[in-house]
Design an enzyme around this catalytic site. Structure first.
Site, PDB file in Angstrom:
ATOM      1  N   GLY A 125       0.831  -1.196   0.000  1.00 57.49           N
ATOM      2  CA  GLY A 125       0.000   0.000   0.000  1.00 57.49           C
ATOM      3  C   GLY A 125       0.862   1.239   0.000  1.00 57.49           C
ATOM      4  O   GLY A 125       2.055   1.166   0.252  1.00 57.49           O
ATOM      5  N   THR A 165      -2.449  -2.965   6.815  1.00 64.85           N
ATOM      6  CA  THR A 165      -1.865  -2.089   5.795  1.00 64.85           C
ATOM      7  C   THR A 165      -2.693  -0.808   5.726  1.00 64.85           C
ATOM      8  O   THR A 165      -2.136   0.294   5.692  1.00 64.85           O
ATOM      9  CB  THR A 165      -1.794  -2.793   4.432  1.00 64.85           C
ATOM     10  OG1 THR A 165      -0.957  -3.950   4.560  1.00 64.85           O
ATOM     11  CG2 THR A 165      -1.216  -1.881   3.361  1.00 64.85           C
ATOM     12  N   HIS A 168      -1.891   1.432   8.741  1.00 67.44           N
ATOM     13  CA  HIS A 168      -0.586   2.064   8.536  1.00 67.44           C
ATOM     14  C   HIS A 168      -0.685   3.201   7.504  1.00 67.44           C
ATOM     15  O   HIS A 168      -0.181   4.309   7.732  1.00 67.44           O
ATOM     16  CB  HIS A 168       0.385   0.963   8.076  1.00 67.44           C
ATOM     17  CG  HIS A 168       1.762   1.412   7.715  1.00 67.44           C
ATOM     18  ND1 HIS A 168       2.863   1.105   8.488  1.00 67.44           N
ATOM     19  CD2 HIS A 168       2.241   2.084   6.636  1.00 67.44           C
ATOM     20  CE1 HIS A 168       3.956   1.593   7.909  1.00 67.44           C
ATOM     21  NE2 HIS A 168       3.608   2.187   6.771  1.00 67.44           N
ATOM     22  N   GLU A 169      -1.348   2.931   6.386  1.00 64.33           N
ATOM     23  CA  GLU A 169      -1.426   3.954   5.326  1.00 64.33           C
ATOM     24  C   GLU A 169      -2.250   5.160   5.766  1.00 64.33           C
ATOM     25  O   GLU A 169      -1.926   6.297   5.407  1.00 64.33           O
ATOM     26  CB  GLU A 169      -2.012   3.365   4.046  1.00 64.33           C
ATOM     27  CG  GLU A 169      -1.209   2.233   3.410  1.00 64.33           C
ATOM     28  CD  GLU A 169       0.262   2.517   3.237  1.00 64.33           C
ATOM     29  OE1 GLU A 169       0.631   3.698   3.076  1.00 64.33           O
ATOM     30  OE2 GLU A 169       1.060   1.563   3.284  1.00 64.33           O
ATOM     31  N   HIS A 178       7.173   6.901   9.350  1.00 65.53           N
ATOM     32  CA  HIS A 178       7.532   5.601   9.918  1.00 65.53           C
ATOM     33  C   HIS A 178       8.174   5.794  11.286  1.00 65.53           C
ATOM     34  O   HIS A 178       8.862   6.790  11.519  1.00 65.53           O
ATOM     35  CB  HIS A 178       8.491   4.856   8.979  1.00 65.53           C
ATOM     36  CG  HIS A 178       7.813   4.412   7.728  1.00 65.53           C
ATOM     37  ND1 HIS A 178       8.325   4.641   6.478  1.00 65.53           N
ATOM     38  CD2 HIS A 178       6.634   3.746   7.552  1.00 65.53           C
ATOM     39  CE1 HIS A 178       7.487   4.128   5.577  1.00 65.53           C
ATOM     40  NE2 HIS A 178       6.454   3.597   6.199  1.00 65.53           N
ATOM     41  N   TRP A 180      10.688   4.524  12.638  1.00 66.17           N
ATOM     42  CA  TRP A 180      12.153   4.589  12.693  1.00 66.17           C
ATOM     43  C   TRP A 180      12.691   5.909  12.137  1.00 66.17           C
ATOM     44  O   TRP A 180      13.899   6.149  12.122  1.00 66.17           O
ATOM     45  CB  TRP A 180      12.785   3.400  11.963  1.00 66.17           C
ATOM     46  CG  TRP A 180      12.480   3.357  10.490  1.00 66.17           C
ATOM     47  CD1 TRP A 180      13.218   3.950   9.501  1.00 66.17           C
ATOM     48  CD2 TRP A 180      11.373   2.706   9.848  1.00 66.17           C
ATOM     49  NE1 TRP A 180      12.620   3.711   8.284  1.00 66.17           N
ATOM     50  CE2 TRP A 180      11.493   2.950   8.459  1.00 66.17           C
ATOM     51  CE3 TRP A 180      10.291   1.935  10.303  1.00 66.17           C
ATOM     52  CZ2 TRP A 180      10.575   2.453   7.527  1.00 66.17           C
ATOM     53  CZ3 TRP A 180       9.381   1.452   9.378  1.00 66.17           C
ATOM     54  CH2 TRP A 180       9.519   1.708   8.005  1.00 66.17           C
ATOM     55  N   ASP A 191      10.955  10.573  13.762  1.00 67.83           N
ATOM     56  CA  ASP A 191       9.578  10.508  13.262  1.00 67.83           C
ATOM     57  C   ASP A 191       8.774  11.720  13.750  1.00 67.83           C
ATOM     58  O   ASP A 191       7.557  11.787  13.534  1.00 67.83           O
ATOM     59  CB  ASP A 191       8.902   9.194  13.686  1.00 67.83           C
ATOM     60  CG  ASP A 191       8.739   9.078  15.198  1.00 67.83           C
ATOM     61  OD1 ASP A 191       9.289   9.926  15.948  1.00 67.83           O
ATOM     62  OD2 ASP A 191       8.063   8.125  15.647  1.00 67.83           O
ATOM     63  N   THR A 196       7.506   8.084  20.953  1.00 65.20           N
ATOM     64  CA  THR A 196       7.955   6.836  20.317  1.00 65.20           C
ATOM     65  C   THR A 196       9.456   6.735  20.513  1.00 65.20           C
ATOM     66  O   THR A 196      10.179   7.714  20.342  1.00 65.20           O
ATOM     67  CB  THR A 196       7.626   6.845  18.813  1.00 65.20           C
ATOM     68  OG1 THR A 196       8.150   8.042  18.226  1.00 65.20           O
ATOM     69  CG2 THR A 196       6.124   6.755  18.567  1.00 65.20           C
ATOM     70  N   ASP A 232       1.132  -7.852  10.321  1.00 64.74           N
ATOM     71  CA  ASP A 232      -0.159  -7.354  10.819  1.00 64.74           C
ATOM     72  C   ASP A 232      -0.484  -7.889  12.215  1.00 64.74           C
ATOM     73  O   ASP A 232      -0.965  -7.157  13.080  1.00 64.74           O
ATOM     74  CB  ASP A 232      -1.294  -7.779   9.872  1.00 64.74           C
ATOM     75  CG  ASP A 232      -1.338  -6.930   8.609  1.00 64.74           C
ATOM     76  OD1 ASP A 232      -0.373  -6.195   8.330  1.00 64.74           O
ATOM     77  OD2 ASP A 232      -2.356  -7.024   7.896  1.00 64.74           O
TER      78      ASP A 232
HETATM   79  N1  ARG Z   1       5.196  -0.627   2.596  1.00 64.73           N
HETATM   80  C1  ARG Z   1       4.028   0.073   2.958  1.00 64.73           C
HETATM   81  C2  ARG Z   1       4.314   1.480   3.498  1.00 64.73           C
HETATM   82  O1  ARG Z   1       5.376   1.820   3.949  1.00 64.73           O
HETATM   83  C3  ARG Z   1       3.079  -0.752   3.829  1.00 64.73           C
HETATM   84  C4  ARG Z   1       3.558  -1.495   5.006  1.00 64.73           C
HETATM   85  C5  ARG Z   1       2.412  -2.231   5.674  1.00 64.73           C
HETATM   86  N2  ARG Z   1       2.776  -3.147   6.722  1.00 64.73           N
HETATM   87  C6  ARG Z   1       1.967  -4.104   7.211  1.00 64.73           C
HETATM   88  N3  ARG Z   1       2.340  -4.887   8.193  1.00 64.73           N
HETATM   89  N4  ARG Z   1       0.778  -4.304   6.742  1.00 64.73           N
HETATM   90  O2  ARG Z   1       3.472   2.341   3.500  1.00 64.73           O
HETATM   91 ZN    ZN Z   2       4.654   3.213   5.439  1.00 66.31          ZN
HETATM   92 CA    CA Z   3      10.314   9.320  18.175  1.00 67.05          CA
END
Ligand code: ARG
Ligand code: ZN
Ligand code: CA
Length: 259
Positions: A125, A165, A168-169, A178, A180, A191, A196, A232
């Site tokens: 995503g 996903t 997160h999106e 993110h 990190w 971030d 965090t 997930d």
């Molecule tokens: N790679 C994508 C992003 O950075 C999605 C990561 C989703 N991770 C998950 N565990 N569903 O936006």
């Molecule tokens: Zn992401």
């Molecule tokens: Ca932080």
């Protein structure tokens, strides 16, 4: 606590094969995941370690499928577009363009647009960040069709079949980086969220126990956070700092959605 915010959502299913034309039920299952995760009623919240539990919060955001389309007609909040395009790239916005075999956005000031289609397996995503004024017609989230919702509606491999996903999106869409930080492997990036832990790089799969990086001991990386890259089934929280950031975005660059 702030008032509960309700965000109308439209899913644009852009399909080439019948398999990609995912069911209404699968989309409803995704909505349920989002409403659980953003209200911290997710059943796996009990997996947040005790030392992070006080940082975890209820974002006070809920999602509902749109009931009125831009032209005023009734809708179930799902559009379906058959396309001759067999896949879509994350390097362009073709899935959002009618002239490229995609589906056009609905007004981003009234809806969160979520496109579902055959984007690459590896990407899962992607999302646009707030404040991208010049590209309003591309604003929103794109999901690989296999990541939508949970079993039994979602038959995808177990790493990415719990609808996280989308969680997160939407975090990105509401301005979160993110966990990190904005670099790949660094302790000097951030971030921009105070509560965090500073973290060196993404965590993958399903870590166990404590992973110390960037002198963030004794508790280490918060790999349970929705903004890490863990599976997930291993993510279960947003922090209060992340929640305050998302709320601030909703009250500034995305405030049109609230009126
Ligand atoms: N790679 C994508 C992003 O950075 C999605 C990561 C989703 N991770 C998950 N565990 N569903 O936006
Ligand atoms: Zn992401
Ligand atoms: Ca932080």
């Amino acid at each position: 606590a702030a008032d509960l915010i309700s965000i109308p959502v439209v899913f644009h299913v852009v399909y080439n094969t019948p398999e990609q034309n995912i069911s209404d039920e699968q989309i409803h299952s995704q909505l349920a995941v989002l409403n659980a995760d953003f209200r911290r009623t997710n059943a796996d919240r009990i997996n947040t370690p005790t030392h992070f539990a006080d940082l975890a919060g209820d974002a006070g955001i809920e999602f509902c499928l749109a009931s009125t389309a831009p032209d005023g007609s009734l809708t179930n909040g799902i559009t379906r577009t058959q396309t001759s395009s067999t896949s879509f790239s994350a390097n362009n916005n073709n899935i959002k363009r009618q002239d490229r075999g995609g589906a056009p956005a609905w007004d981003r000031n009234q809806y969160l647009n979520i496109w579902v289609g055959n984007i690459s397996n590896d990407i899962l995503g992607w999302a646009t960040f707030p404040g991208m004024g010049s590209s309003s017609q591309y604003d929103g989230v794109v999901l690989f069709y296999k990541t939508v919702g949970e079993p039994p509606y979602n038959p995808f491999r177990s790493q990415f079949n719990k609808g996280r996903t989308a969680t997160h999106e939407i975090g990105h869409w509401l301005g979160l980086q993110h966990i990190w930080g904005t670099g790949n492997e660094s302790c000097s990036d951030t971030d921009y969220i105070d509560d965090t832990p500073n973290q060196y790089s993404p965590n993958y799969d399903c870590p166990t126990g404590t992973i110390v990086s960037c002198e963030n001991g004794p508790y280490g990386d918060m790999w349970q956070n929705y903004m890490d890259y863990s599976d997930d089934a291993c993510m279960n929280l947003f922090t209060n700092g992340q929640i305050a950031y998302m709320q601030a975005v909703l009250n500034s660059s995305r405030s049109e959605l609230l009126t």
